[in-house]
Scaffold this active site. Structure first.
Site, PDB file in Angstrom:
ATOM      1  N   ASP A  19       0.852  -1.190   0.000  1.00  0.00           N
ATOM      2  CA  ASP A  19       0.000   0.000   0.000  1.00  0.00           C
ATOM      3  C   ASP A  19       0.895   1.250   0.000  1.00  0.00           C
ATOM      4  O   ASP A  19       1.789   1.368   0.840  1.00  0.00           O
ATOM      5  CB  ASP A  19      -0.864  -0.050   1.275  1.00  0.00           C
ATOM      6  CG  ASP A  19      -1.979   0.982   1.283  1.00  0.00           C
ATOM      7  OD1 ASP A  19      -2.413   1.394   0.193  1.00  0.00           O
ATOM      8  OD2 ASP A  19      -2.420   1.356   2.386  1.00  0.00           O
ATOM      9  N   HIS A  20       0.663   2.154  -0.922  1.00  0.00           N
ATOM     10  CA  HIS A  20       1.407   3.431  -0.988  1.00  0.00           C
ATOM     11  C   HIS A  20       2.924   3.264  -1.038  1.00  0.00           C
ATOM     12  O   HIS A  20       3.657   3.939  -0.284  1.00  0.00           O
ATOM     13  CB  HIS A  20       1.022   4.350   0.179  1.00  0.00           C
ATOM     14  CG  HIS A  20      -0.391   4.813   0.111  1.00  0.00           C
ATOM     15  ND1 HIS A  20      -0.817   5.799  -0.754  1.00  0.00           N
ATOM     16  CD2 HIS A  20      -1.506   4.409   0.777  1.00  0.00           C
ATOM     17  CE1 HIS A  20      -2.121   5.972  -0.607  1.00  0.00           C
ATOM     18  NE2 HIS A  20      -2.568   5.132   0.309  1.00  0.00           N
ATOM     19  N   GLY A  48      -8.991   5.675   0.975  1.00  0.00           N
ATOM     20  CA  GLY A  48      -9.692   6.498   1.962  1.00  0.00           C
ATOM     21  C   GLY A  48     -11.167   6.182   2.039  1.00  0.00           C
ATOM     22  O   GLY A  48     -12.001   7.068   2.144  1.00  0.00           O
TER      23      GLY A  48
HETATM   24  P1  13P Z   1      -9.082   4.733   5.288  1.00  0.00           P
HETATM   25  O1  13P Z   1      -8.250   5.624   6.149  1.00  0.00           O
HETATM   26  O2  13P Z   1     -10.330   5.426   4.840  1.00  0.00           O
HETATM   27  O3  13P Z   1      -9.338   3.419   5.890  1.00  0.00           O
HETATM   28  O4  13P Z   1      -8.234   4.470   3.933  1.00  0.00           O
HETATM   29  C1  13P Z   1      -7.294   3.429   3.863  1.00  0.00           C
HETATM   30  C2  13P Z   1      -6.460   3.503   2.623  1.00  0.00           C
HETATM   31  O5  13P Z   1      -6.744   4.170   1.654  1.00  0.00           O
HETATM   32  C3  13P Z   1      -5.253   2.667   2.610  1.00  0.00           C
HETATM   33  O6  13P Z   1      -4.485   2.883   1.467  1.00  0.00           O
HETATM   34  O1  G3H Z   2      -3.368   4.931   3.569  1.00  0.00           O
HETATM   35  C1  G3H Z   2      -2.856   4.679   4.651  1.00  0.00           C
HETATM   36  C2  G3H Z   2      -3.197   3.441   5.381  1.00  0.00           C
HETATM   37  O2  G3H Z   2      -4.251   3.665   6.268  1.00  0.00           O
HETATM   38  C3  G3H Z   2      -1.978   2.917   6.072  1.00  0.00           C
HETATM   39  O3  G3H Z   2      -1.684   3.665   7.199  1.00  0.00           O
HETATM   40  O4  G3H Z   2       0.712   4.159   6.786  1.00  0.00           O
HETATM   41  O5  G3H Z   2      -0.303   4.382   9.094  1.00  0.00           O
HETATM   42  O6  G3H Z   2       0.082   2.127   8.075  1.00  0.00           O
HETATM   43  P1  G3H Z   2      -0.200   3.584   7.840  1.00  0.00           P
HETATM   44 ZN    ZN Z   3      -4.561   4.885   0.706  1.00  0.00          ZN
END
Ligand code: 13P
Ligand code: G3H
Ligand code: ZN
Length: 309
Positions: free
Chosen positions: A82-83, A212
């Site tokens: 993720d990201h 999100g």
């Molecule tokens: P939320 O903060 O809305 O759960 O989004 C999570 C997200 O986009 C993780 O990449």
């Molecule tokens: O988009 C972000 C996710 O909620 C992950 O959050 O980077 O704090 O693990 P984190």
């Molecule tokens: Zn995200």
């Protein structure tokens, strides 16, 4: 069943008008709660790991937990970064067994985002790993990055065809008004479905991702506030908006904050009920059960992917 990438699950989701849940994982109770829910309703899953989660729990521990979940569930599960913010991080996750990665170049100028994303795609595709890119910028907090509302920007639909064709990405995250964290809207929630429609028109059949996307379930916020917390004004994306997005081109819906809220609300309640509790199983066990209940609800009633494994 071995880990899968996202190709097949997105194809089916697009055609079926539903979305796959992409849930963030940080520890054993979260992995178990999510995967036990998916097993009970026979849903495909994406388990996603942020750089922060990888630092907290360590790559190998998370991979082994997910491998255990595969054995226990026999479901199609993708493990996704993720990201991802650099080629090196994406490469390390790919080399370490992830089947999907996000390279988030959304803060970069268009040409730089394309160049970085293309580089990740070339490496990933050689290994059968799928790649998510991002255009547009969500507000909210991700790891150390805090994007203010003024710096957030909706996706420009006129850029999506060029971005997808020049990078070769397998899915695209877009910004239509959602944001990360528990404070998504100051007033009435609203999303730019017109942008999603235009993106869908320009990229027929192409999977779109919504970040999100937690609903910031009011019952959890109330419970947190009732038992010593302080989260006034926390607000998320209404479920009917998520259902609408899932029926359109959105094939992946990212949920992390709701899991955090479920866990925190449960733990706060347990400590309030028994302030002398010091056996972690007595509060982490119920937190895992609450995550399971929440994820089942999402899979059945919000994402529409129950029975699709
Ligand atoms: P939320 O903060 O809305 O759960 O989004 C999570 C997200 O986009 C993780 O990449
Ligand atoms: O988009 C972000 C996710 O909620 C992950 O959050 O980077 O704090 O693990 P984190
Ligand atoms: Zn995200």
């Amino acid at each position: 069943m071995p880990l899968v990438n996202t190709t097949e699950m997105f194809k089916k989701a697009y055609e079926g008008g539903y979305a796959i849940g992409a849930f963030n994982v940080n520890n054993m109770e979260i992995v178990q709660g999510i995967t036990e829910a998916a097993k009970e309703v026979n849903a495909p899953l994406i388990l996603q790991v942020s750089a922060g989660a990888r630092k907290y729990a360590k790559h190998t521990y998370l991979m082994k937990l997910i491998e255990a979940a595969l054995i226990e569930t026999d479901l199609p599960i993708a493990v996704h970064l993720d990201h991802g913010d650099s080629f090196e991080l994406c490469k390390s996750c790919i080399d370490g067994g992830f089947t999907s990665v996000m390279i988030d170049g959304s803060h970069l100028p268009f040409e730089e985002n394309i160049a970085l994303t293309r580089k990740v795609v070339e490496y990933a595709h050689e290994k059968g790993v799928t790649v998510e890119g991002e255009l547009g910028r969500l507000a909210g907090i991700e790891d150390a990055v805090n994007v203010s509302e003024e710096d957030a920007a909706f996706t420009k639909p006129e850029e999506v065809e060029e971005f997808v064709s020049r990078t070769g990405v397998d899915s695209l995250a877009i910004a239509i008004g959602t944001s990360h964290g528990a404070y998504k809207f100051k007033g009435e929630p609203s999303l730019r479905f017109d942008i999603l429609e235009e993106v869908q028109r320009r990229l027929p059949g192409f999977p779109i991702v919504l970040h999100g996307a937690s609903s910031v379930i009011p019952e959890y916020v109330d419970q947190i506030n009732q038992f010593g917390g302080n989260m006034p004004g926390a607000r998320g994306v209404p479920e009917e908006m998520l259902r609408k997005a899932a029926s359109m081109a959105v094939c992946k819906i990212n949920i992390d904050s709701d899991l955090r809220l479920a866990m925190t609300a449960t733990v706060r309640k347990k400590f309030a009920e028994n302030p002398s509790e010091f056996d972690p199983r007595k509060y982490l066990g119920p937190a895992r059960e609450e995550i399971k209940k929440l994820v089942k609800h999402k899979l059945i009633n919000v994402l529409g992917c129950a029975g699709k494994a």
